[in-house]
Design a protein around this motif. Structure first.
Motif, PDB file in Angstrom:
ATOM      1  N   VAL A  69      50.756 -12.832  51.479  1.00 49.28           N
ATOM      2  CA  VAL A  69      50.180 -11.641  50.836  1.00 49.28           C
ATOM      3  C   VAL A  69      50.378 -11.717  49.319  1.00 49.28           C
ATOM      4  CG1 VAL A  69      50.508  -9.135  50.549  1.00 49.28           C
ATOM      5  CG2 VAL A  69      50.272 -10.114  52.832  1.00 49.28           C
ATOM      6  N   LEU A  95      47.443 -13.559  47.622  1.00 53.98           N
ATOM      7  CA  LEU A  95      46.078 -13.139  47.896  1.00 53.98           C
ATOM      8  C   LEU A  95      45.217 -12.869  46.668  1.00 53.98           C
ATOM      9  CD1 LEU A  95      46.383 -10.819  51.012  1.00 53.98           C
ATOM     10  CD2 LEU A  95      45.384 -13.094  50.881  1.00 53.98           C
ATOM     11  N   LEU A 148      40.534 -14.149  52.675  1.00 50.98           N
ATOM     12  CA  LEU A 148      40.949 -12.835  52.181  1.00 50.98           C
ATOM     13  C   LEU A 148      41.467 -12.881  50.750  1.00 50.98           C
ATOM     14  CD1 LEU A 148      42.907 -11.696  55.372  1.00 50.98           C
ATOM     15  CD2 LEU A 148      40.494 -11.314  54.813  1.00 50.98           C
ATOM     16  N   LEU A 188      41.473 -10.233  47.804  1.00 53.55           N
ATOM     17  CA  LEU A 188      42.179  -8.956  47.901  1.00 53.55           C
ATOM     18  C   LEU A 188      43.301  -8.882  46.872  1.00 53.55           C
ATOM     19  CD1 LEU A 188      42.641  -8.595  51.770  1.00 53.55           C
ATOM     20  CD2 LEU A 188      40.889  -7.543  50.337  1.00 53.55           C
ATOM     21  N   LEU A 194      46.389  -3.175  48.208  1.00 54.51           N
ATOM     22  CA  LEU A 194      46.125  -3.355  49.632  1.00 54.51           C
ATOM     23  C   LEU A 194      45.925  -1.992  50.298  1.00 54.51           C
ATOM     24  CD1 LEU A 194      48.499  -6.173  50.915  1.00 54.51           C
ATOM     25  CD2 LEU A 194      46.027  -6.238  50.679  1.00 54.51           C
ATOM     26  N   ARG A 195      44.846  -1.896  51.062  1.00 52.36           N
ATOM     27  CA  ARG A 195      44.548  -0.671  51.793  1.00 52.36           C
ATOM     28  C   ARG A 195      44.723  -0.951  53.283  1.00 52.36           C
ATOM     29  NH1 ARG A 195      38.621  -0.569  50.179  1.00 52.36           N
ATOM     30  NH2 ARG A 195      39.084  -2.695  50.718  1.00 52.36           N
ATOM     31  N   ASP A 207      42.475  -3.572  54.640  1.00 51.25           N
ATOM     32  CA  ASP A 207      42.910  -4.917  54.278  1.00 51.25           C
ATOM     33  C   ASP A 207      44.006  -5.404  55.228  1.00 51.25           C
ATOM     34  OD1 ASP A 207      41.147  -4.779  52.108  1.00 51.25           O
ATOM     35  OD2 ASP A 207      42.706  -3.921  50.824  1.00 51.25           O
ATOM     36  N   TRP A 259      42.387  -6.678  58.266  1.00 53.05           N
ATOM     37  CA  TRP A 259      41.866  -8.041  58.074  1.00 53.05           C
ATOM     38  C   TRP A 259      42.998  -9.060  58.187  1.00 53.05           C
ATOM     39  CZ3 TRP A 259      37.120  -9.050  58.936  1.00 53.05           C
ATOM     40  CH2 TRP A 259      36.105  -8.163  58.582  1.00 53.05           C
ATOM     41  N   LEU A 260      44.151  -8.743  57.622  1.00 52.53           N
ATOM     42  CA  LEU A 260      45.304  -9.644  57.724  1.00 52.53           C
ATOM     43  C   LEU A 260      45.736  -9.820  59.186  1.00 52.53           C
ATOM     44  CD1 LEU A 260      47.419  -8.427  54.697  1.00 52.53           C
ATOM     45  CD2 LEU A 260      46.551 -10.750  55.031  1.00 52.53           C
ATOM     46  N   ARG A 309      33.610 -11.171  58.438  1.00 49.06           N
ATOM     47  CA  ARG A 309      33.547 -10.419  57.172  1.00 49.06           C
ATOM     48  C   ARG A 309      32.118 -10.387  56.639  1.00 49.06           C
ATOM     49  NH1 ARG A 309      38.145  -9.226  53.970  1.00 49.06           N
ATOM     50  NH2 ARG A 309      36.961  -9.761  52.102  1.00 49.06           N
TER      51      ARG A 309
END
Length: 154
Positions: free
Chosen positions: A35, A38, A86, A89, A94-95, A98, A101-102, A151
């Motif tokens: 992360v 990213l 990803l 991002l 990060l929302r 997101d 998606w991870l 995506r």
């Protein structure tokens, strides 16, 4: 007890010594660390390349051709490959979507790593460092391709 640098690398700092599901623990740890990468294509690509090359060398030194459960550096390389689509991002923003998606990248990678379809299984049947690293790298690439397609359609 002293741990060699190769063993420390191969176990991703000891994650591979988890008492249960070390491959899943290593993949999850890779996702958490990944992360931080990213936001930048370059850093993520360099991290994947370095992890794969250094992981290959460490695995060759400690494996004796056997894919020990505690060797999880291959999961790290594969998970980071799965996360590569990803990369745009921004870490600071990060929302929840997101995070979903991870988690999808994680699930796809683990699915391919565990079920070993096609070329993943071919690498897995090798009994050397290339096979140990290769099956997870290919599983990561397959997960990245599927994730990219999802995506695109979403």
């Amino acid at each position: 007890m002293a741990v060699s640098p190769a063993r420390l690398i191969a176990s991703f700092g000891g994650c591979g010594f988890a008492p249960r599901a070390p491959g899943t623990v290593g993949s999850f740890a890779a996702m958490v660390v990944g992360v931080l990468l990213l936001g930048q294509w370059t850093w993520m690509a360099l991290a994947i390349i370095a992890c794969t090359l250094i992981g290959y060398r460490a695995t060759a030194l400690v494996s004796n051709g056997e894919d020990h459960g505690w060797i999880v550096i291959d999961e790290v390389a594969g998970m980071w490959l799965a996360m590569f689509p990803l990369v745009p991002l921004p870490v600071s923003a990060l929302r929840w979507v997101d995070v979903l998606w991870l988690l999808l990248a994680f699930a796809l990678f683990r699915l391919f790593d565990i079920t070993k379809p096609g070329p993943v299984g071919w690498f897995d049947r090798r009994h050397d460092a290339l096979g140990i690293m290769g099956d997870d790298v290919v599983a990561g690439i397959m997960a990245a391709i599927i994730l990219t397609g999802i995506r695109y359609l979403a």
